[in-house]
Each structure stands twice: as C-alpha cells, then as structure tokens.
Scaffold this motif. Structure first.
Motif, PDB file in Angstrom:
ATOM      1  N   GLU A 186      -5.463  -6.653   2.321  1.00 38.52           N
ATOM      2  CA  GLU A 186      -5.268  -5.478   1.473  1.00 38.52           C
ATOM      3  C   GLU A 186      -5.910  -4.282   2.155  1.00 38.52           C
ATOM      4  O   GLU A 186      -7.071  -4.349   2.582  1.00 38.52           O
ATOM      5  CB  GLU A 186      -5.906  -5.698   0.104  1.00 38.52           C
ATOM      6  CG  GLU A 186      -5.718  -4.522  -0.822  1.00 38.52           C
ATOM      7  CD  GLU A 186      -6.310  -4.751  -2.203  1.00 38.52           C
ATOM      8  OE1 GLU A 186      -6.258  -3.814  -3.010  1.00 38.52           O
ATOM      9  OE2 GLU A 186      -6.831  -5.852  -2.472  1.00 38.52           O
TER      10      GLU A 186
ATOM     11  N   HIS B  36       0.881  -1.170   0.000  1.00 42.25           N
ATOM     12  CA  HIS B  36       0.000   0.000   0.000  1.00 42.25           C
ATOM     13  C   HIS B  36       0.918   1.219   0.000  1.00 42.25           C
ATOM     14  O   HIS B  36       1.804   1.329   0.850  1.00 42.25           O
ATOM     15  CB  HIS B  36      -0.895  -0.009   1.238  1.00 42.25           C
ATOM     16  CG  HIS B  36      -1.857   1.130   1.299  1.00 42.25           C
ATOM     17  ND1 HIS B  36      -1.498   2.386   1.716  1.00 42.25           N
ATOM     18  CD2 HIS B  36      -3.169   1.198   0.972  1.00 42.25           C
ATOM     19  CE1 HIS B  36      -2.542   3.179   1.654  1.00 42.25           C
ATOM     20  NE2 HIS B  36      -3.573   2.481   1.207  1.00 42.25           N
ATOM     21  N   ALA B  37       0.720   2.128  -0.935  1.00 41.02           N
ATOM     22  CA  ALA B  37       1.638   3.253  -1.138  1.00 41.02           C
ATOM     23  C   ALA B  37       1.921   4.038   0.139  1.00 41.02           C
ATOM     24  O   ALA B  37       3.058   4.457   0.375  1.00 41.02           O
ATOM     25  CB  ALA B  37       1.084   4.183  -2.214  1.00 41.02           C
ATOM     26  N   GLU B  38       0.942   4.232   0.979  1.00 41.39           N
ATOM     27  CA  GLU B  38       1.118   5.055   2.173  1.00 41.39           C
ATOM     28  C   GLU B  38       1.467   4.247   3.420  1.00 41.39           C
ATOM     29  O   GLU B  38       2.366   4.610   4.177  1.00 41.39           O
ATOM     30  CB  GLU B  38      -0.161   5.850   2.425  1.00 41.39           C
ATOM     31  CG  GLU B  38      -0.063   6.812   3.583  1.00 41.39           C
ATOM     32  CD  GLU B  38      -1.340   7.615   3.754  1.00 41.39           C
ATOM     33  OE1 GLU B  38      -1.627   7.986   4.903  1.00 41.39           O
ATOM     34  OE2 GLU B  38      -2.039   7.854   2.752  1.00 41.39           O
TER      35      GLU B  38
ATOM     36  N   PRO C 121      -7.471  -0.827   1.523  1.00 47.32           N
ATOM     37  CA  PRO C 121      -7.983  -0.103   0.354  1.00 47.32           C
ATOM     38  C   PRO C 121      -7.259   1.226   0.134  1.00 47.32           C
ATOM     39  O   PRO C 121      -6.728   1.831   1.070  1.00 47.32           O
ATOM     40  CB  PRO C 121      -9.450   0.127   0.685  1.00 47.32           C
ATOM     41  CG  PRO C 121      -9.789  -0.958   1.654  1.00 47.32           C
ATOM     42  CD  PRO C 121      -8.536  -1.151   2.459  1.00 47.32           C
ATOM     43  N   ARG C 122      -7.277   1.657  -1.097  1.00 51.46           N
ATOM     44  CA  ARG C 122      -6.592   2.889  -1.477  1.00 51.46           C
ATOM     45  C   ARG C 122      -7.219   4.118  -0.824  1.00 51.46           C
ATOM     46  O   ARG C 122      -6.535   5.082  -0.514  1.00 51.46           O
ATOM     47  CB  ARG C 122      -6.623   3.039  -2.992  1.00 51.46           C
ATOM     48  CG  ARG C 122      -5.895   4.259  -3.494  1.00 51.46           C
ATOM     49  CD  ARG C 122      -5.896   4.320  -4.991  1.00 51.46           C
ATOM     50  NE  ARG C 122      -5.176   3.158  -5.500  1.00 51.46           N
ATOM     51  CZ  ARG C 122      -5.140   2.810  -6.772  1.00 51.46           C
ATOM     52  NH1 ARG C 122      -5.792   3.508  -7.663  1.00 51.46           N
ATOM     53  NH2 ARG C 122      -4.462   1.754  -7.149  1.00 51.46           N
ATOM     54  N   TYR C 123      -8.535   4.092  -0.645  1.00 50.52           N
ATOM     55  CA  TYR C 123      -9.241   5.260  -0.129  1.00 50.52           C
ATOM     56  C   TYR C 123     -10.053   4.916   1.106  1.00 50.52           C
ATOM     57  O   TYR C 123     -10.396   3.767   1.346  1.00 50.52           O
ATOM     58  CB  TYR C 123     -10.209   5.817  -1.188  1.00 50.52           C
ATOM     59  CG  TYR C 123      -9.528   6.234  -2.452  1.00 50.52           C
ATOM     60  CD1 TYR C 123      -8.745   7.385  -2.506  1.00 50.52           C
ATOM     61  CD2 TYR C 123      -9.658   5.468  -3.611  1.00 50.52           C
ATOM     62  CE1 TYR C 123      -8.107   7.758  -3.674  1.00 50.52           C
ATOM     63  CE2 TYR C 123      -9.034   5.842  -4.776  1.00 50.52           C
ATOM     64  CZ  TYR C 123      -8.255   6.987  -4.818  1.00 50.52           C
ATOM     65  OH  TYR C 123      -7.627   7.345  -5.964  1.00 50.52           O
TER      66      TYR C 123
END
Length: 112
Positions: free
Chosen positions: A99, A9-11, A101-103
C-alpha cells in the motif's frame, strides 16, 4: 518470479497493479520500472521518507530494516509496524502486497 501487488492509490495506480519483480531489486526500482512513480526525493539514498510504503502481506520475507532506515521511518506520515522505505526493501522470492500511503511529508513534489 515474485509478484508485487499494489493496492489502489488515487494518484499512483488508481486501479491497483500486479507486476513482476526481480529477486534482489528494491520495491521502488520494480515499481518505477513498471510505471508506478513512487516519489523518491533523495534519489534512493535512504535520506528521506517520500518512498514510504506499507507491506500488507509478505513483510516477513523482507530482510530487516537497518538503523538508518528505522530512523527515517520514524519521520514518516502514517507509520505502521509493517512500514518500509521502498528504496531499501529488497524483494526476495515471495510475493508482496503493498500500500502506498495517501500522504508524504515532502514539502515540494518536483513532478507537479
């Protein structure tokens, strides 16, 4: 001791992460203990969806969500059949692939 495998996860964990969890602790508590700072705006009281995760493997090892968690999940961005609130998902003796989530629908993130 079960392992929690977080997908990149990018962050929160750009490289992904594999960490050991204690049976009986929540996915969120294990993540926080290992430095993966999943948002939890309601302080783990099942009153928001900021700690929403998708369990990619091992979902069947978790106890079923209750009605309150299901009601909260209905508001989560990117809801999937294997979505859970990480503050409510209690680790059993099985490994989980998770996972983030992105948002999130959190309007304000206090950490930023």
């Amino acid at each position: 001791m079960p392992q929690l495998i977080f997908l990149p996860h990018a962050e929160h964990c750009p490289e992904g992460a594999v960490l050991e969890a204690n049976e009986g602790e929540t996915v969120l508590d294990a993540a926080l203990r290992h430095g993966i700072d999943i948002e939890h705006a309601c302080e783990k009281s099942c009153a928001c969806t900021t700690c929403h995760v998708v369990i990619r493997e091992g979902f069947e090892s978790l106890e079923s969500s209750d009605e309150l968690e299901d009601d909260m999940l209905d508001k989560a961005w990117g809801l999937e059949p294997t979505s859970r609130l990480s503050c409510q998902a209690v680790v059993s003796d099985s490994d989980l692939v998770i996972e983030i989530p992105r948002y999130t629908i959190n309007q304000v993130s206090e950490g930023h």
